[in-house]
Design an enzyme around this catalytic site. Sequence first.
Site, PDB file in Angstrom:
ATOM      1  N   ASN A 152       0.838  -1.195   0.000  1.00 39.64           N
ATOM      2  CA  ASN A 152       0.000   0.000   0.000  1.00 39.64           C
ATOM      3  C   ASN A 152       0.875   1.247   0.000  1.00 39.64           C
ATOM      4  O   ASN A 152       1.769   1.387   0.833  1.00 39.64           O
ATOM      5  CB  ASN A 152      -0.891   0.037   1.246  1.00 39.64           C
ATOM      6  CG  ASN A 152      -1.634   1.361   1.362  1.00 39.64           C
ATOM      7  OD1 ASN A 152      -2.629   1.594   0.695  1.00 39.64           O
ATOM      8  ND2 ASN A 152      -1.121   2.277   2.197  1.00 39.64           N
ATOM      9  N   GLU A 153       0.627   2.137  -0.966  1.00 42.85           N
ATOM     10  CA  GLU A 153       1.289   3.441  -1.029  1.00 42.85           C
ATOM     11  C   GLU A 153       2.779   3.349  -0.671  1.00 42.85           C
ATOM     12  O   GLU A 153       3.247   3.968   0.295  1.00 42.85           O
ATOM     13  CB  GLU A 153       0.584   4.436  -0.111  1.00 42.85           C
ATOM     14  CG  GLU A 153      -0.853   4.715  -0.514  1.00 42.85           C
ATOM     15  CD  GLU A 153      -1.520   5.781   0.338  1.00 42.85           C
ATOM     16  OE1 GLU A 153      -0.855   6.330   1.243  1.00 42.85           O
ATOM     17  OE2 GLU A 153      -2.710   6.070   0.108  1.00 42.85           O
ATOM     18  N   GLU A 173      -8.618   3.608  -2.908  1.00 40.54           N
ATOM     19  CA  GLU A 173      -9.028   4.391  -1.738  1.00 40.54           C
ATOM     20  C   GLU A 173      -9.441   5.769  -2.212  1.00 40.54           C
ATOM     21  O   GLU A 173      -8.840   6.318  -3.140  1.00 40.54           O
ATOM     22  CB  GLU A 173      -7.888   4.568  -0.717  1.00 40.54           C
ATOM     23  CG  GLU A 173      -7.460   3.344   0.041  1.00 40.54           C
ATOM     24  CD  GLU A 173      -6.318   3.655   1.016  1.00 40.54           C
ATOM     25  OE1 GLU A 173      -6.134   4.853   1.366  1.00 40.54           O
ATOM     26  OE2 GLU A 173      -5.610   2.719   1.406  1.00 40.54           O
ATOM     27  N   TRP A 199     -12.558   5.127   1.790  1.00 41.22           N
ATOM     28  CA  TRP A 199     -11.748   5.165   3.011  1.00 41.22           C
ATOM     29  C   TRP A 199     -12.410   6.109   3.986  1.00 41.22           C
ATOM     30  O   TRP A 199     -12.491   7.306   3.720  1.00 41.22           O
ATOM     31  CB  TRP A 199     -10.315   5.644   2.715  1.00 41.22           C
ATOM     32  CG  TRP A 199      -9.476   5.561   3.956  1.00 41.22           C
ATOM     33  CD1 TRP A 199      -9.323   6.520   4.912  1.00 41.22           C
ATOM     34  CD2 TRP A 199      -8.745   4.416   4.401  1.00 41.22           C
ATOM     35  NE1 TRP A 199      -8.531   6.054   5.926  1.00 41.22           N
ATOM     36  CE2 TRP A 199      -8.162   4.764   5.631  1.00 41.22           C
ATOM     37  CE3 TRP A 199      -8.522   3.136   3.884  1.00 41.22           C
ATOM     38  CZ2 TRP A 199      -7.370   3.870   6.355  1.00 41.22           C
ATOM     39  CZ3 TRP A 199      -7.729   2.263   4.602  1.00 41.22           C
ATOM     40  CH2 TRP A 199      -7.157   2.640   5.825  1.00 41.22           C
ATOM     41  N   PHE A 231     -11.985   9.792   9.247  1.00 41.63           N
ATOM     42  CA  PHE A 231     -12.268   9.437   7.866  1.00 41.63           C
ATOM     43  C   PHE A 231     -13.424   8.442   7.737  1.00 41.63           C
ATOM     44  O   PHE A 231     -13.839   8.128   6.635  1.00 41.63           O
ATOM     45  CB  PHE A 231     -11.030   8.809   7.212  1.00 41.63           C
ATOM     46  CG  PHE A 231     -10.035   9.799   6.668  1.00 41.63           C
ATOM     47  CD1 PHE A 231     -10.108  10.218   5.353  1.00 41.63           C
ATOM     48  CD2 PHE A 231      -9.028  10.306   7.464  1.00 41.63           C
ATOM     49  CE1 PHE A 231      -9.191  11.115   4.830  1.00 41.63           C
ATOM     50  CE2 PHE A 231      -8.097  11.205   6.953  1.00 41.63           C
ATOM     51  CZ  PHE A 231      -8.185  11.609   5.638  1.00 41.63           C
TER      52      PHE A 231
END
Length: 556
Positions: free
Chosen positions: A243-244, A458, A509, A525
């Site tokens: 992820n990222e 996301e 997200w 969030f």
Amino acid sequence: MTQTSTSFPAPSFPPVGSTPRDFSKKGLEHLWDLVGPVEAPPFTTTRIPTSTSVALPSPPPPLYPSFYARAPKDILPQLKFPSGFKFGVATAAYQVEGAVKNEGKGPTVWDWNSRQPGGVLDNTTGDVVDLQYFLYKEDVVRVAALGVNAHSFSISWARIFPFGTADSPVNQVGLKHYSDLIDYHIQHGVAPVATLFHWDTPLALSAYYGGFTSPHAVDDFIHYAKTVFAAYNGRVKTWYTFNEPRVFCGQTAAYPFNVSLAPGVNSSTAPYQCAYNVLKAHAGAVKAFRQMKIQGEIALKNDDFIGIPWRSNNSEDSLAVERHAAFQLGSFSDPLYTTGDWPKIMTDTLPPDFLPRFTEQEKKDNLGSADFFAIDSYREQFVAAPPDGIEACVSNSSHPLWPACNTVVLFDSNAGWAAGISPDPLSETWLQATPNTLRSFLKGLQTRWPTKKMYISEFGLDEPFENLRTEMFQITEDVARTNYYMTYLGQILLSIHEDGVPIMGAFAWAMIDNAEWNSGLSAKFGIQHVNYTTLERTYKRSALSLSEFFQSHLQN
């Protein structure tokens, strides 16, 4: 939240390589001693829902008069998402699971970071948070009631391998937990989408050799990936390796993680050494995935944006956009989708002792090692050249903007209007709601890195000042987040139907409020509120609006 090593006392961590590889219970306790005491959860068994049928609350009243804004079901009602489209929500293990030391789990770098001075704004730890480790069945039932058909979650490496390494024992209890979790999702019509690594490096790997700033992480990750693939083969159809990774690798150079760099690596070179090792680990895991004939698809999750020139018809700002695109998205997209190698802008700027060069075989391994394009598409923003020009920056490695030599601007160059609606102040340095530029951004992705399938892996907004609210009727109203989702989803529909972008899923997200990394519990969030005393979940307006939108736009 940006932190520097001079802002706080030095974090507590032993010299890298000094921790013995003791894979016994005593050795595991020694690793936990590096973290310190942890909070035990209020219960330690999986809670079974009293009913698998969840009644949604009465729909909220319209936000605005119908002449001003349409109801979710009436936004572009003639357009439908393609058959098989994934209407998803997303979470990450560290942020929601809790049960941090239960059932054989080892510590992670984030368990350690949350106890360092200034590591997390509000001193939140991941010890309990949402306790989804034991409450996942209730959460699956709740999102299934919304019509959600996919959940993108991450597996904690330290639950499967408490010591992280390939020669260390597997925690069978952790392996079984995710097996049960996957099966429960499938039973309730929610497709499990699994990420192998969402930033929570086993702390042992940082202590043994410096985590992903060391090449030793590559083989350990591949072994972990193969173990998980074999355990869940056929039940998970969509996988992410990392992820990222750009954000993650940037963190390795920042306080407090920069006290655990591999020998010979410093804070200047750490992001690039990490990126090189992550790409090798990704390619190796995908090669294993294909050799094992795992059923399904696999990629990594990209993040960031291409950028819009701050000043129109300005060649310097146009070049700044290209530099931003190369160093941000391009660093993990060019190798997988177009050339197998780093963007040329990067290799022209960074010497090999900063940016390791791929061998010809590594380029071949990189290229094509993703079955689709995944983007965490939160925003698009303006990009400008350094005030003293790009050339002056590129030629001066001491320049504050070197090596990318561009800067993000949150307002236009004409009259100073914001690029988009602002989020909570905790995220205002990187996030704005920018639906008007979403279509051009998605088209730009497909032009630069063309694929046959794209997931919006996301997207979301933290409601401004929600953390200050105490009344539930105010918390659940979340107007800014609801508007964000409705405008983005409308643009995604148009991207599919008018621009031909092959988007096949969108993941909100986040499923629930969670530990938002450096911001802790202060940035909200979630489309569901969590009472952190009782752990009760409550739907917000955004959850019901997403439900109405997708149920009216998905094909039967």
